[in-house]
Design a protein around this motif. Structure first.
Motif, PDB file in Angstrom:
ATOM      1  N   SER A 190       3.635  -8.828  -6.071  1.00 35.17           N
ATOM      2  CA  SER A 190       3.724  -7.452  -6.574  1.00 35.17           C
ATOM      3  C   SER A 190       4.944  -6.749  -5.990  1.00 35.17           C
ATOM      4  O   SER A 190       5.611  -5.958  -6.674  1.00 35.17           O
ATOM      5  CB  SER A 190       2.449  -6.682  -6.233  1.00 35.17           C
ATOM      6  N   ILE A 191       5.265  -7.040  -4.732  1.00 34.92           N
ATOM      7  CA  ILE A 191       6.465  -6.456  -4.131  1.00 34.92           C
ATOM      8  C   ILE A 191       7.712  -7.000  -4.817  1.00 34.92           C
ATOM      9  O   ILE A 191       8.654  -6.254  -5.112  1.00 34.92           O
ATOM     10  CB  ILE A 191       6.501  -6.719  -2.619  1.00 34.92           C
ATOM     11  N   ARG A 192       7.726  -8.314  -5.087  1.00 38.65           N
ATOM     12  CA  ARG A 192       8.881  -8.893  -5.798  1.00 38.65           C
ATOM     13  C   ARG A 192       9.040  -8.260  -7.168  1.00 38.65           C
ATOM     14  O   ARG A 192      10.162  -7.952  -7.606  1.00 38.65           O
ATOM     15  CB  ARG A 192       8.721 -10.408  -5.934  1.00 38.65           C
ATOM     16  N   LEU A 193       7.927  -8.072  -7.883  1.00 34.51           N
ATOM     17  CA  LEU A 193       7.978  -7.453  -9.203  1.00 34.51           C
ATOM     18  C   LEU A 193       8.531  -6.035  -9.113  1.00 34.51           C
ATOM     19  O   LEU A 193       9.394  -5.637  -9.908  1.00 34.51           O
ATOM     20  CB  LEU A 193       6.571  -7.427  -9.808  1.00 34.51           C
ATOM     21  N   ALA A 194       8.049  -5.272  -8.133  1.00 36.00           N
ATOM     22  CA  ALA A 194       8.536  -3.906  -7.970  1.00 36.00           C
ATOM     23  C   ALA A 194      10.023  -3.889  -7.648  1.00 36.00           C
ATOM     24  O   ALA A 194      10.772  -3.050  -8.158  1.00 36.00           O
ATOM     25  CB  ALA A 194       7.746  -3.202  -6.872  1.00 36.00           C
ATOM     26  N   ALA A 195      10.478  -4.827  -6.814  1.00 31.82           N
ATOM     27  CA  ALA A 195      11.896  -4.885  -6.462  1.00 31.82           C
ATOM     28  C   ALA A 195      12.754  -5.177  -7.686  1.00 31.82           C
ATOM     29  O   ALA A 195      13.859  -4.635  -7.822  1.00 31.82           O
ATOM     30  CB  ALA A 195      12.123  -5.939  -5.381  1.00 31.82           C
ATOM     31  N   ARG A 196      12.241  -6.027  -8.578  1.00 26.54           N
ATOM     32  CA  ARG A 196      12.992  -6.317  -9.811  1.00 26.54           C
ATOM     33  C   ARG A 196      13.023  -5.105 -10.735  1.00 26.54           C
ATOM     34  O   ARG A 196      14.056  -4.771 -11.323  1.00 26.54           O
ATOM     35  CB  ARG A 196      12.373  -7.505 -10.536  1.00 26.54           C
ATOM     36  N   CYS A 197      11.884  -4.460 -10.897  1.00 25.73           N
ATOM     37  CA  CYS A 197      11.789  -3.341 -11.834  1.00 25.73           C
ATOM     38  C   CYS A 197      12.517  -2.110 -11.321  1.00 25.73           C
ATOM     39  O   CYS A 197      13.091  -1.352 -12.110  1.00 25.73           O
ATOM     40  CB  CYS A 197      10.325  -2.992 -12.101  1.00 25.73           C
ATOM     41  N   LEU A 198      12.482  -1.898 -10.020  1.00 25.89           N
ATOM     42  CA  LEU A 198      13.073  -0.698  -9.430  1.00 25.89           C
ATOM     43  C   LEU A 198      14.392  -1.032  -8.754  1.00 25.89           C
ATOM     44  O   LEU A 198      14.686  -0.553  -7.655  1.00 25.89           O
ATOM     45  CB  LEU A 198      12.103  -0.064  -8.431  1.00 25.89           C
ATOM     46  N   GLY A 199      15.187  -1.856  -9.391  1.00 29.21           N
ATOM     47  CA  GLY A 199      16.502  -2.184  -8.863  1.00 29.21           C
ATOM     48  C   GLY A 199      17.369  -0.941  -8.815  1.00 29.21           C
ATOM     49  O   GLY A 199      17.061   0.086  -9.405  1.00 29.21           O
ATOM     50  N   GLY A 200      18.468  -1.046  -8.100  1.00 30.12           N
ATOM     51  CA  GLY A 200      19.342   0.116  -8.003  1.00 30.12           C
ATOM     52  C   GLY A 200      18.934   1.078  -6.918  1.00 30.12           C
ATOM     53  O   GLY A 200      19.292   2.259  -6.956  1.00 30.12           O
ATOM     54  N   GLY A 201      18.171   0.589  -5.948  1.00 27.99           N
ATOM     55  CA  GLY A 201      17.913   1.405  -4.767  1.00 27.99           C
ATOM     56  C   GLY A 201      16.746   2.346  -4.847  1.00 27.99           C
ATOM     57  O   GLY A 201      16.741   3.391  -4.190  1.00 27.99           O
ATOM     58  N   LYS A 202      15.706   2.001  -5.603  1.00 32.83           N
ATOM     59  CA  LYS A 202      14.584   2.923  -5.777  1.00 32.83           C
ATOM     60  C   LYS A 202      13.305   2.498  -5.051  1.00 32.83           C
ATOM     61  O   LYS A 202      12.314   3.217  -5.102  1.00 32.83           O
ATOM     62  CB  LYS A 202      14.279   3.069  -7.276  1.00 32.83           C
ATOM     63  N   LEU A 203      13.290   1.345  -4.381  1.00 30.41           N
ATOM     64  CA  LEU A 203      12.088   0.898  -3.675  1.00 30.41           C
ATOM     65  C   LEU A 203      12.303   1.059  -2.169  1.00 30.41           C
ATOM     66  O   LEU A 203      13.238   0.506  -1.606  1.00 30.41           O
ATOM     67  CB  LEU A 203      11.780  -0.563  -4.001  1.00 30.41           C
ATOM     68  N   CYS A 204      11.417   1.836  -1.529  1.00 26.76           N
ATOM     69  CA  CYS A 204      11.545   2.172  -0.111  1.00 26.76           C
ATOM     70  C   CYS A 204      10.388   1.594   0.686  1.00 26.76           C
ATOM     71  O   CYS A 204       9.223   1.726   0.285  1.00 26.76           O
ATOM     72  CB  CYS A 204      11.537   3.692   0.079  1.00 26.76           C
ATOM     73  N   LEU A 205      10.682   0.988   1.815  1.00 32.29           N
ATOM     74  CA  LEU A 205       9.628   0.557   2.721  1.00 32.29           C
ATOM     75  C   LEU A 205       9.055   1.760   3.457  1.00 32.29           C
ATOM     76  O   LEU A 205       9.803   2.624   3.923  1.00 32.29           O
ATOM     77  CB  LEU A 205      10.167  -0.452   3.728  1.00 32.29           C
ATOM     78  N   VAL A 206       7.737   1.826   3.534  1.00 35.78           N
ATOM     79  CA  VAL A 206       7.048   2.825   4.345  1.00 35.78           C
ATOM     80  C   VAL A 206       5.983   2.099   5.155  1.00 35.78           C
ATOM     81  O   VAL A 206       5.541   1.013   4.783  1.00 35.78           O
ATOM     82  CB  VAL A 206       6.395   3.933   3.488  1.00 35.78           C
ATOM     83  N   THR A 207       5.560   2.720   6.248  1.00 44.05           N
ATOM     84  CA  THR A 207       4.511   2.075   7.042  1.00 44.05           C
ATOM     85  C   THR A 207       3.126   2.617   6.743  1.00 44.05           C
ATOM     86  O   THR A 207       2.149   1.898   6.826  1.00 44.05           O
ATOM     87  CB  THR A 207       4.772   2.226   8.547  1.00 44.05           C
ATOM     88  N   ASP A 208       3.003   3.912   6.429  1.00 47.21           N
ATOM     89  CA  ASP A 208       1.682   4.557   6.349  1.00 47.21           C
ATOM     90  C   ASP A 208       0.950   4.343   7.668  1.00 47.21           C
ATOM     91  O   ASP A 208      -0.270   4.166   7.717  1.00 47.21           O
ATOM     92  CB  ASP A 208       0.875   4.005   5.172  1.00 47.21           C
ATOM     93  N   ALA A 209       1.722   4.346   8.767  1.00 46.46           N
ATOM     94  CA  ALA A 209       1.203   3.956  10.073  1.00 46.46           C
ATOM     95  C   ALA A 209       0.260   5.001  10.643  1.00 46.46           C
ATOM     96  O   ALA A 209       0.406   6.203  10.420  1.00 46.46           O
ATOM     97  CB  ALA A 209       2.355   3.732  11.040  1.00 46.46           C
ATOM     98  N   MET A 210      -0.669   4.501  11.417  1.00 46.44           N
ATOM     99  CA  MET A 210      -1.631   5.342  12.115  1.00 46.44           C
ATOM    100  C   MET A 210      -1.351   5.333  13.622  1.00 46.44           C
ATOM    101  O   MET A 210      -0.343   4.803  14.089  1.00 46.44           O
ATOM    102  CB  MET A 210      -3.049   4.890  11.804  1.00 46.44           C
ATOM    103  N   ALA A 211      -2.275   5.899  14.397  1.00 48.72           N
ATOM    104  CA  ALA A 211      -2.044   6.173  15.812  1.00 48.72           C
ATOM    105  C   ALA A 211      -1.847   4.927  16.657  1.00 48.72           C
ATOM    106  O   ALA A 211      -1.267   4.996  17.745  1.00 48.72           O
ATOM    107  CB  ALA A 211      -3.205   6.994  16.367  1.00 48.72           C
ATOM    108  N   THR A 212      -2.316   3.766  16.211  1.00 42.83           N
ATOM    109  CA  THR A 212      -2.278   2.560  17.039  1.00 42.83           C
ATOM    110  C   THR A 212      -0.870   1.999  17.224  1.00 42.83           C
ATOM    111  O   THR A 212      -0.640   1.242  18.179  1.00 42.83           O
ATOM    112  CB  THR A 212      -3.173   1.467  16.437  1.00 42.83           C
ATOM    113  N   VAL A 213       0.066   2.333  16.333  1.00 47.42           N
ATOM    114  CA  VAL A 213       1.424   1.797  16.459  1.00 47.42           C
ATOM    115  C   VAL A 213       2.074   2.356  17.723  1.00 47.42           C
ATOM    116  O   VAL A 213       2.121   3.563  17.937  1.00 47.42           O
ATOM    117  CB  VAL A 213       2.270   2.148  15.217  1.00 47.42           C
ATOM    118  N   GLY A 214       2.537   1.466  18.580  1.00 49.33           N
ATOM    119  CA  GLY A 214       3.155   1.887  19.822  1.00 49.33           C
ATOM    120  C   GLY A 214       2.169   2.355  20.878  1.00 49.33           C
ATOM    121  O   GLY A 214       2.554   3.032  21.838  1.00 49.33           O
TER     122      GLY A 214
END
Length: 384
Positions: free
Chosen positions: A255-279
């Motif tokens: 699904s990530i590969r599909l999104a990268a193909r469809c949203l070419g041109g710099g429109k797919l951003c990595l996010v963490t949605d991280a919670m308190a446990t990180v760090g």
């Protein structure tokens, strides 16, 4: 402070280069030159092995360093979050408030403004995720916090847009007609998320200025044969950005590969949605008074449902490169340049070039974080 950083390998946000020197002056990049062009006698730090790249920009950070922003919406909490994520390569982030009371959201916005005034350069805005959601797509957001917006909510959010970079995640079908236009014109970046919208609903939202989609594939109506839903609308939208949680649990690699193909041109951003446990040394925290625990790398509630993620940005970069199969330069752009462009900060963040803030991360060959720089200030995280 003025110095040169001599890097054996450099990714400047566009291309890979070798034997380059980055000149930092007063927290900004003033030049990128071949190593042999460093003026004689100039203060120089030789970095040795490793890849120097633009610092990561995380658009969705609920917590870190043992702090959940909703639970501690103050400057001290933000400082702990910044520290928790910096070791994962994140040099700029949007503290994110999930659905809560108006009082918590207003306190969070005041905390962000105060943190910026106090010189916390890593806090570059705020992300308000909720509470204007489709109840059926609320995920772990508490049912009694979900509500419809009123005129006062729209006015307050619009006022934020003139003070700081503000992202709002909402279900477009639960916003009054014209609200996205009002917010967009005020500078708020509106994203669709936790939504059961139809393709037609998203098309209308885009016409009003919808900027993007929050955690693509998760908590949104799926793509089907006769109703593309929010997922189909996102993949079909050439004018919107999308965040994606690449942790091996939220989204399948295909699904990530599909999104990268469809949203070419710099429109797919990595996010963490991280919670308190990180760090943080603890593998649990409380959300709405409920214990959330890390189990097999997943953050889950008592019923076993996902409740945010336990990753930092470098984990998402590694996963997209090694498991999804995307080229490393593209993964680095998804973690820095593309988020900066979404935020309309692409002329100051996300690249290593003259005029940009001196935010960097240095990685070893195993994609482990060695050092970070925020506005030119270095922090060493591990020895090469």
């Amino acid at each position: 402070m003025s110095e040169y950083l001599l890097a054996a390998r450099l990714f400047d946000g566009q291309s890979l280069r070798e034997d380059c020197a980055v000149h930092i002056d007063n927290g900004q990049v003033s030049a990128v030159v071949p190593a042999h062009d460093i003026p004689t006698g100039s203060p120089t730090t030789t970095l040795g092995d490793g890849l120097l790249a633009p610092g990561f920009i995380d658009l969705q950070v609920n917590g870190g360093g043992g702090v959940l922003f909703n639970n501690q919406p103050d400057v001290a909490g933000l400082a702990q979050m910044l520290a928790g994520h910096r070791a994962t390569g994140t040099t700029a982030l949007l503290p994110t408030l999930i659905s809560d009371t108006p009082q918590v959201h207003r306190a969070g916005a005041e905390a962000v403004l105060a943190a910026q005034a106090a010189g916390h350069a890593g806090v570059i805005g705020i992300h308000i995720e909720g509470p204007f959601f489709a109840p059926a797509r609320r995920g772990t957001h508490r049912q009694d916090r979900i509500r419809q917006p009123d005129a006062g909510d729209i006015a307050w959010l619009a006022s934020l847009g003139s003070q700081l970079t503000t992202v709002l995640t909402a279900a477009p079908e639960h916003l009054p007609a014209g609200a996205i236009t009002t917010l967009s014109q005020a500078g708020v970046l509106v994203c669709a998320g936790h939504t059961n919208a139809t393709y037609a609903d998203i098309s209308a939202a885009r016409a009003e200025g919808l900027r993007g989609f929050t955690h693509l594939f998760n908590a949104m109506s799926p793509l089907t044969s006769r109703e593309p839903g929010v997922v189909g609308a996102a993949l079909d939208a050439g004018d919107c950005w999308a965040g994606i949680i690449a942790d091996g649990h939220h989204v399948h690699p295909a699904s990530i590969r599909l999104a990268a193909r469809c949203l070419g041109g710099g429109k797919l951003c990595l996010v963490t949605d991280a919670m308190a446990t990180v760090g943080d040394s603890k593998d649990w925290f409380e959300l709405y008074g409920e214990r959330i625990q890390v189990r097999d790398g997943r953050l889950v509630n008592a019923e076993g449902a996902l409740a945010g993620s336990a990753i930092g940005m470098i984990d998402a970069v590694r996963y997209c490169h090694r498991e999804v199969g995307l080229p490393l330069p593209e993964c680095l752009r998804m973690a820095a340049l593309y988020p900066a462009t979404f935020l309309r900060r692409e002329h100051t963040l996300g690249r290593i070039a003259p005029g940009f803030r001196a935010d960097f991360v240095r990685l070893d060959n195993d994609l482990q974080v060695l050092d970070t720089w925020v506005a030119g200030h270095r922090q060493v995280h591990r020895k090469p």
